[in-house]
Design a protein around this motif. Structure first.
Motif, PDB file in Angstrom:
ATOM      1  N   SER A  86       0.905  -1.134  -0.365  1.00 17.87           N
ATOM      2  CA  SER A  86      -0.067  -0.164  -0.028  1.00 17.87           C
ATOM      3  C   SER A  86       0.860   1.018   0.358  1.00 17.87           C
ATOM      4  N   LYS A  87       1.458   1.135   0.788  1.00 23.23           N
ATOM      5  CA  LYS A  87       3.196   2.231   0.476  1.00 23.23           C
ATOM      6  C   LYS A  87       3.450   2.343  -0.690  1.00 23.23           C
ATOM      7  N   PHE A  88       3.449   1.554  -1.201  1.00 24.55           N
ATOM      8  CA  PHE A  88       4.395   1.796  -2.471  1.00 24.55           C
ATOM      9  C   PHE A  88       3.489   2.171  -3.938  1.00 24.55           C
ATOM     10  N   THR A  89       1.795   1.979  -3.914  1.00 27.78           N
ATOM     11  CA  THR A  89       0.643   2.308  -4.774  1.00 27.78           C
ATOM     12  C   THR A  89       0.385   3.172  -4.225  1.00 27.78           C
ATOM     13  N   GLY A  90       0.589   3.566  -2.887  1.00 25.73           N
ATOM     14  CA  GLY A  90      -0.181   5.260  -2.395  1.00 25.73           C
ATOM     15  C   GLY A  90       0.656   5.783  -2.762  1.00 25.73           C
ATOM     16  N   SER A  91       2.168   6.095  -3.062  1.00 25.16           N
ATOM     17  CA  SER A  91       2.868   6.531  -2.882  1.00 25.16           C
ATOM     18  C   SER A  91       2.951   7.069  -5.041  1.00 25.16           C
ATOM     19  N   LEU A  92       2.622   5.975  -5.241  1.00 23.30           N
ATOM     20  CA  LEU A  92       2.429   5.991  -7.219  1.00 23.30           C
ATOM     21  C   LEU A  92       0.991   6.965  -7.578  1.00 23.30           C
ATOM     22  N   VAL A  93       0.141   7.132  -6.788  1.00 20.50           N
ATOM     23  CA  VAL A  93      -1.468   7.756  -6.509  1.00 20.50           C
ATOM     24  C   VAL A  93      -1.041   8.948  -6.288  1.00 20.50           C
ATOM     25  N   THR A  94      -0.150   9.184  -5.197  1.00 19.87           N
ATOM     26  CA  THR A  94       0.195  10.555  -4.857  1.00 19.87           C
ATOM     27  C   THR A  94       0.895  11.775  -5.826  1.00 19.87           C
ATOM     28  N   PHE A  95       1.753  11.208  -6.562  1.00 18.12           N
ATOM     29  CA  PHE A  95       2.665  11.349  -6.899  1.00 18.12           C
ATOM     30  C   PHE A  95       2.120  11.845  -8.425  1.00 18.12           C
ATOM     31  N   THR A  96       1.275  10.553  -9.166  1.00 18.41           N
ATOM     32  CA  THR A  96       0.380  10.785 -10.059  1.00 18.41           C
ATOM     33  C   THR A  96      -0.453  12.666  -9.683  1.00 18.41           C
ATOM     34  N   VAL A  97      -0.215  12.183  -9.160  1.00 16.99           N
ATOM     35  CA  VAL A  97      -1.779  14.177  -9.268  1.00 16.99           C
ATOM     36  C   VAL A  97      -0.322  15.431  -8.722  1.00 16.99           C
ATOM     37  N   PHE A  98       0.601  14.919  -8.360  1.00 21.06           N
ATOM     38  CA  PHE A  98       1.599  15.748  -8.340  1.00 21.06           C
ATOM     39  C   PHE A  98       2.593  16.249  -9.762  1.00 21.06           C
ATOM     40  N   ALA A  99       2.398  15.214  -9.855  1.00 22.39           N
ATOM     41  CA  ALA A  99       3.160  15.291 -11.559  1.00 22.39           C
ATOM     42  C   ALA A  99       1.753  16.527 -12.377  1.00 22.39           C
ATOM     43  N   ALA A 100       0.595  15.921 -12.223  1.00 24.07           N
ATOM     44  CA  ALA A 100      -0.040  16.486 -13.013  1.00 24.07           C
ATOM     45  C   ALA A 100      -0.510  18.450 -11.926  1.00 24.07           C
ATOM     46  N   PHE A 101      -0.273  18.696 -10.870  1.00 24.38           N
ATOM     47  CA  PHE A 101      -0.740  19.484 -10.933  1.00 24.38           C
ATOM     48  C   PHE A 101       0.773  20.454 -11.397  1.00 24.38           C
ATOM     49  N   ILE A 102       2.232  19.955 -10.551  1.00 27.58           N
ATOM     50  CA  ILE A 102       3.534  20.978 -10.766  1.00 27.58           C
ATOM     51  C   ILE A 102       3.585  21.262 -12.261  1.00 27.58           C
ATOM     52  N   MET A 103       3.519  19.971 -13.370  1.00 28.57           N
ATOM     53  CA  MET A 103       3.854  20.092 -14.722  1.00 28.57           C
ATOM     54  C   MET A 103       2.832  21.366 -14.865  1.00 28.57           C
ATOM     55  N   PRO A 104       1.724  21.854 -15.241  1.00 30.16           N
ATOM     56  CA  PRO A 104       0.969  23.110 -15.918  1.00 30.16           C
ATOM     57  C   PRO A 104       1.681  24.217 -15.132  1.00 30.16           C
ATOM     58  N   THR A 105       1.983  24.278 -13.430  1.00 28.23           N
ATOM     59  CA  THR A 105       2.618  25.617 -13.016  1.00 28.23           C
ATOM     60  C   THR A 105       3.801  25.825 -12.839  1.00 28.23           C
ATOM     61  N   THR A 106       4.789  25.043 -13.305  1.00 33.36           N
ATOM     62  CA  THR A 106       6.088  25.294 -13.696  1.00 33.36           C
ATOM     63  C   THR A 106       6.235  25.238 -15.264  1.00 33.36           C
ATOM     64  N   TRP A 107       5.428  24.878 -16.209  1.00 35.46           N
ATOM     65  CA  TRP A 107       5.305  25.515 -17.417  1.00 35.46           C
ATOM     66  C   TRP A 107       4.514  26.774 -17.487  1.00 35.46           C
ATOM     67  N   ALA A 108       3.614  26.710 -17.595  1.00 37.53           N
ATOM     68  CA  ALA A 108       3.661  28.641 -17.090  1.00 37.53           C
ATOM     69  C   ALA A 108       3.948  29.833 -16.308  1.00 37.53           C
ATOM     70  N   LEU A 109       4.809  29.685 -15.278  1.00 39.50           N
ATOM     71  CA  LEU A 109       5.799  30.345 -14.605  1.00 39.50           C
ATOM     72  C   LEU A 109       7.273  30.167 -15.689  1.00 39.50           C
ATOM     73  N   SER A 110       7.981  29.187 -15.994  1.00 36.88           N
ATOM     74  CA  SER A 110       9.077  29.225 -16.977  1.00 36.88           C
ATOM     75  C   SER A 110       8.398  29.977 -18.505  1.00 36.88           C
ATOM     76  N   LEU A 111       6.600  29.778 -18.453  1.00 33.09           N
ATOM     77  CA  LEU A 111       6.779  30.422 -20.459  1.00 33.09           C
ATOM     78  C   LEU A 111       6.749  32.346 -19.773  1.00 33.09           C
ATOM     79  N   GLY A 112       6.193  32.081 -18.567  1.00 34.55           N
ATOM     80  CA  GLY A 112       5.733  33.975 -18.252  1.00 34.55           C
ATOM     81  C   GLY A 112       6.546  34.561 -18.491  1.00 34.55           C
ATOM     82  N   LEU A 113       7.950  33.972 -17.458  1.00 33.09           N
ATOM     83  CA  LEU A 113       9.235  34.385 -17.062  1.00 33.09           C
ATOM     84  C   LEU A 113      10.135  34.637 -18.525  1.00 33.09           C
ATOM     85  N   ALA A 114      10.034  33.043 -19.035  1.00 31.47           N
ATOM     86  CA  ALA A 114      10.817  33.927 -20.964  1.00 31.47           C
ATOM     87  C   ALA A 114      10.025  35.023 -21.264  1.00 31.47           C
ATOM     88  N   LEU A 115       8.936  35.262 -21.317  1.00 35.81           N
ATOM     89  CA  LEU A 115       8.265  36.057 -22.848  1.00 35.81           C
ATOM     90  C   LEU A 115       8.555  37.318 -21.453  1.00 35.81           C
TER      91      LEU A 115
END
Length: 320
Positions: A86-115
């Protein structure tokens, strides 16, 4: 030697330049030069990357407790044990959510800084260096700064000091999973460390956009700002955006340093790599299950990456 006469002065005839002889043998071969320069890198890549990957895949099908040279074949039992953890599968689910959040946030911030940096008329190199500088910082050092200085749970921490000016009580940022304030610490740390690198990628792509496109859009009556960004700038950044998103997905699942240093003594918010570390290098020393978990994580990253590439059109031509 024959001579020629020019106005009564005898001069030796110019000898014909003999053509350069082509270099023969291995030293003159382009194939030899290729292997001469690439062989050290290929040897290092094979020894430190391909061999460990193959060894880990082989260990995942054996019982390898306290040894890396097993003899008992167990098939897919290690995979089944990891999927039941359960610890391993729970970490996979947790970090799938983390990837879904950090990915667009970093993309938007880096693109905004570049502009913003791309529109500067002066000191462009200075601000480009300032935003890129955190990329060179160690993840361990940055995690300790975030943990012990900025988001320290005592009242002397920077964030608690600022909140205290407004009458807010001290917050234990990393000691309490409810509410999960530790995600704010991790996300801000990851944004600070990674946004500058992807900003450089976007900045290079912005500088490669032909200015004639904006001139033609202005002649056609396009308004500068959101309309130009939506119909010209963003489509021209599609290839770079796809590459950035794929890199962000892989980096999110491979997160280890900051999580291990921020949440080493907790039982929540652990990434998959921390669980694999505890399985393979902890008290159990089960290299078989640890290798199986690594293969599962690799397959998950591969599936998510291919799905992202399919959705974003990675590898397709611009006319499709």
């Amino acid at each position: 030697m024959s001579t020629t006469t020019t106005r009564g002065v005898a001069r030796p005839a110019s000898a014909k330049a003999s053509p350069a002889r082509p270099r023969r043998g291995l030293r003159g071969s382009s194939t030899f030069n290729f292997w001469l320069f690439t062989s050290p890198f290929l040897i290092g890549l094979t020894v430190f990357v391909y061999v460990p990957i193959g060894w880990s895949l082989w260990l995942s099908f054996f019982e390898a407790r306290f040894t890396v040279t097993p003899s008992k074949f167990v098939g897919f039992d290690n995979y089944w044990q990891m999927l039941q953890d359960s610890k391993f599968t729970g970490s996979l689910v947790t970090f799938t959510v983390f990837a879904a959040f950090i990915m667009p946030t970093t993309w938007a911030l880096s693109l905004g800084l570049a502009l913003l940096v791309n529109r500067l008329r002066f000191m462009k190199a200075f601000f480009r260096s300032v935003f890129f500088l955190p990329t060179a910082c160690s993840y361990v050092a940055a995690a300790l700064i975030w943990k012990m200085s900025i988001f320290s749970g005592v009242r002397f921490g920077l964030m608690n000091t600022i909140l205290g000016w407004f009458g807010v009580e001290n917050i234990a940022w990393l000691a309490n999973p409810d509410p999960p304030w530790y995600w704010l610490v991790i996300v801000t740390l990851r944004l600070w460390l990674q946004a500058g690198f992807y900003m450089i990628l976007f900045l290079a792509a912005l500088q490669n956009i032909p200015p004639e496109l904006y001139e033609a859009a202005a002649i056609d009556g396009a308004k500068p700002g959101w309309q130009t960004f939506r119909h010209i700038t963003l489509p021209q950044l599609r290839a770079t955006s796809t590459a950035v998103i794929l890199l962000l997905v892989i980096a999110a699942y491979q997160a280890f340093d900051e999580f291990y240093n921020l949440l080493a003594k907790t039982t929540w918010g652990r990434p998959p790599l921390v669980e694999l570390y505890n399985t393979a290098l902890g008290e159990s020393q089960d290299y078989g299950e640890g290798s199986a978990g690594a293969v599962i994580l690799t397959l998950l990253i591969l599936i998510v990456t291919l799905a992202q590439g399919k959705f974003l059109g990675f590898g397709r031509g611009d006319d499709k």
